[in-house]
Design a protein around this motif. Sequence first.
Motif, PDB file in Angstrom:
ATOM      1  N   ASP A 132      23.675   4.973  15.629  1.00  0.00           N
ATOM      2  CA  ASP A 132      23.420   3.827  16.130  1.00  0.00           C
ATOM      3  C   ASP A 132      23.455   2.486  15.352  1.00  0.00           C
ATOM      4  O   ASP A 132      24.001   2.604  14.180  1.00  0.00           O
ATOM      5  CB  ASP A 132      21.477   4.387  15.804  1.00  0.00           C
ATOM      6  N   THR A 133      22.667   0.941  16.235  1.00  0.00           N
ATOM      7  CA  THR A 133      22.668   0.090  15.771  1.00  0.00           C
ATOM      8  C   THR A 133      21.535  -0.814  15.323  1.00  0.00           C
ATOM      9  O   THR A 133      20.728  -0.649  16.139  1.00  0.00           O
ATOM     10  CB  THR A 133      23.547  -1.032  16.455  1.00  0.00           C
ATOM     11  N   ILE A 134      21.324  -0.692  14.301  1.00  0.00           N
ATOM     12  CA  ILE A 134      19.608  -2.452  13.444  1.00  0.00           C
ATOM     13  C   ILE A 134      20.159  -2.711  13.883  1.00  0.00           C
ATOM     14  O   ILE A 134      20.691  -3.558  12.350  1.00  0.00           O
ATOM     15  CB  ILE A 134      19.563  -0.887  12.849  1.00  0.00           C
ATOM     16  N   HIS A 135      19.885  -3.774  13.715  1.00  0.00           N
ATOM     17  CA  HIS A 135      20.023  -5.816  13.842  1.00  0.00           C
ATOM     18  C   HIS A 135      18.599  -5.900  13.141  1.00  0.00           C
ATOM     19  O   HIS A 135      17.754  -5.531  13.497  1.00  0.00           O
ATOM     20  CB  HIS A 135      19.860  -6.606  14.883  1.00  0.00           C
ATOM     21  N   CYS A 136      18.812  -6.656  11.901  1.00  0.00           N
ATOM     22  CA  CYS A 136      17.644  -7.328  11.059  1.00  0.00           C
ATOM     23  C   CYS A 136      18.279  -8.805  11.034  1.00  0.00           C
ATOM     24  O   CYS A 136      18.570  -9.295  10.652  1.00  0.00           O
ATOM     25  CB  CYS A 136      18.427  -7.009   9.424  1.00  0.00           C
ATOM     26  N   ALA A 137      17.204  -9.764  11.766  1.00  0.00           N
ATOM     27  CA  ALA A 137      17.402 -10.870  11.589  1.00  0.00           C
ATOM     28  C   ALA A 137      17.355 -11.468  10.468  1.00  0.00           C
ATOM     29  O   ALA A 137      16.340 -11.328   9.268  1.00  0.00           O
ATOM     30  CB  ALA A 137      15.626 -11.593  12.926  1.00  0.00           C
TER      31      ALA A 137
END
Length: 332
Positions: free
Chosen positions: A87-92
């Motif tokens: 999976d991929t998690i984006h942290c702004a």
Amino acid sequence: MLAYLIRRFFAAAVMLVVIVMVVFGIFFLIPKWAGVDIALSFVGKQADPAAVEGVREKLGLGDPIYAQVWEFFKGIFAGRTYTGGGDTIHCAAPCFGYSFRSEQAVWPVLTDRFPVTLALALGAAVLWLIMGVSAGVLSALKRGSLWDRGAMVVALSGVSLPIYFTGMLALSIFVYGLDLFDGQFHPLEEGFSGWFGGMILPWVTLAFLYAAMYARITRATMLEILGEDYIRTARAKGLKETTVIGKHAMRSTMTPLLTMLGMDLGALIGGAILTETAFSLPGLGQAVLNAIKNQDLPIILGVTLVTSVAVLVANLVVDILYAVIDPRVRLT
């Protein structure tokens, strides 16, 4: 003045880079050298091996150190994408980390709790400056009097008593005894009067501790300054005592007080843990305390960064105020 400000801002920028490097070393390098599995620290000891391996891949713990430092530093200013484990998690941006245990970015947690801690720190700072400086100046001017001895006894009590004791005592007297306050925190969105009423006791309790220290420092500094030649010269010229004290003596007294204020205020913004715990305030201090109990390392890392930056900003403001109070500082 402009050259002085440029030097101070440049020094602050360099110090910010150093802070990020030091925090990275504390949370990533030192545990690795000690043989601690960093990925396990981020997901918890009860996590399955697949989850641990996924976090290790997302954090890039197998990459060279310089690559890890760059990703960590870049994430603060440009955001970060954690990829691994399917999976991929984006942290702004600004990305102060991601809690894989609670599955949320750290920055929203910090911004949600930061206003409470900031209000606690600023409100208490105003009170302790007014009470501490006033008591210290009056004690110096009335040296050896009943007021001087009484104020110093109270100051000694304030320094000696732990904050959780005075907090519990304040709750016992003013909430459960006299029923003057409800002892609950009310968000500002629900109304200013409720919010203000819920913050009075934490402000006074926290200010009592610091006002005692500021009173002692102010008294000692003022006594030393009153014996200086320029004070005697000002009096010999026939200046009013209020002018001598307010314009000449107080300006020199403010220098050590500003130094203390910068350090104290910066540390408080990082989280007044005991005060927030005693009065159940949802601030940074309570957040990091809960994170320690739950072993939520990313929250601890984020609060550590915020604390460090808060101290840096507070000292930068103090440096600027130095130049306003004493023009000689601009030449350094």
